[in-house]
Design an enzyme around this catalytic site. Sequence first.
Site, PDB file in Angstrom:
ATOM      1  N   SER A 155      46.112  37.140  39.753  1.00  0.00           N
ATOM      2  CA  SER A 155      45.710  37.575  38.498  1.00  0.00           C
ATOM      3  C   SER A 155      46.516  37.523  37.197  1.00  0.00           C
ATOM      4  O   SER A 155      47.151  36.510  37.251  1.00  0.00           O
ATOM      5  CB  SER A 155      45.080  38.982  38.647  1.00  0.00           C
ATOM      6  OG  SER A 155      44.348  39.429  37.318  1.00  0.00           O
ATOM      7  N   ASP A 320      34.785  35.259  42.533  1.00  0.00           N
ATOM      8  CA  ASP A 320      35.338  35.731  41.229  1.00  0.00           C
ATOM      9  C   ASP A 320      34.826  35.469  39.983  1.00  0.00           C
ATOM     10  O   ASP A 320      34.937  33.920  39.673  1.00  0.00           O
ATOM     11  CB  ASP A 320      36.909  35.425  41.552  1.00  0.00           C
ATOM     12  CG  ASP A 320      37.963  36.012  40.418  1.00  0.00           C
ATOM     13  OD1 ASP A 320      37.453  36.647  39.473  1.00  0.00           O
ATOM     14  OD2 ASP A 320      38.978  35.677  40.475  1.00  0.00           O
ATOM     15  N   HIS A 353      36.962  39.361  42.072  1.00  0.00           N
ATOM     16  CA  HIS A 353      38.439  39.159  41.658  1.00  0.00           C
ATOM     17  C   HIS A 353      39.280  39.856  42.539  1.00  0.00           C
ATOM     18  O   HIS A 353      40.570  39.257  42.605  1.00  0.00           O
ATOM     19  CB  HIS A 353      38.532  39.683  40.309  1.00  0.00           C
ATOM     20  CG  HIS A 353      39.948  39.209  39.577  1.00  0.00           C
ATOM     21  ND1 HIS A 353      40.437  38.163  39.586  1.00  0.00           N
ATOM     22  CD2 HIS A 353      40.766  40.219  39.300  1.00  0.00           C
ATOM     23  CE1 HIS A 353      41.716  38.018  39.082  1.00  0.00           C
ATOM     24  NE2 HIS A 353      42.013  39.273  38.842  1.00  0.00           N
TER      25      HIS A 353
END
Length: 380
Positions: A155, A320, A353
């Site tokens: 991320s 995601d 995610h």
Amino acid sequence: MTATPQSVGLVRAQRAEFDEPLALQGGAVIPRYELVYETYGTLNASHSNAILICHALSGNHHVAGFHTHEDKYPGWWDNMVGPGKPIDTDRFFVVGVNNLGGCHGSTGPSSINPETGRQWGSQFPVVVVNDWVQAQARLADRLGIERWAAVIGGSLGGMQALRWTVTFPHRLRHCICIASSPRLSAQNIAFNDVARNAILTDPDFHGGDYYAHGVAPKRGLKLARMLGHITYLSDAGLGGKFGRTLKSGGYQFSYGTEFEIESYLRYQGDRFADVFDANTYLLMTKALDYFDPARHFGGSLSAALSATSAQFLVASFNSDWRFAPERSQELVKALLAANKQVAYAEIDSVHGHDAFLMTDEAYVRLMHSYLNRVAKEVGV
């Protein structure tokens, strides 16, 4: 503390003080600052086996292990870092840093501004990903690490790993960028703006100087976290875990907490608001918004990456939707256009995610395989 057989066990945070000013990309200068970090494993004689772990929005320096015997939970990536794990501390020297502007010990908005003697609060400048990388590089110098075996992150952490390849192209052998993106989509920026506005409009925010009032904008931070948490999960994952299950077994015809998913989100929001600083949340989301290494290269990502000497592993997850596989594929295409070595994997997962924090079998195998390759290259 319930240590696993492959846990690094008890660890302690360390503190590095930097007296030299840090000029930020936005024009401000931090006169002096501290970074809190943890290390796991042993740095070899040639200093070639060091790995930097970059944390995401709500992460910190505590990547693995436990601080006390009473800790219920280990570091945020304990499933990936430790003896025999993909990031093997029997082979690698692993460093985790709490970024500048953080709220877990490094200099940030709640720290004392040395020029005023008061907490920074609203006066703490906006930081961007490149500012973090510059500070991390100074820490690497302090630790005697000229070149990382790998810089790894998921991320927002993946953005830092990618930025390392642009800012310090010869200071890392490998970049492992997981569930990330070379820049945010308009939808992602919109989510971040709504989250920030929940904080900014909280009556307890006081323009960012709530410390002086003895309060914290917990209601706004709770809402921001609830919104963000929804985007980190997949519909299939939420549906499988909660569905439409009611807490009481029947409709109450009220605005209270009736569905199990509501209870879960409110719990997560409350828990987060008790341990995280709202000003840090604002800083972190702005850093996400501003990240765009192609911006200074005429919008060409391949040009931005042209000078890097690193090899790349890029990984995404099919569920995601916050950092969709298309964003990782955009990065892969740019790397190929720049004639860089890159491996790519799109992994099946129901975790959305947050899958980069989980232990999906294919994901763990991928990381094991790639890090074995890194280990062989550096001779460990």
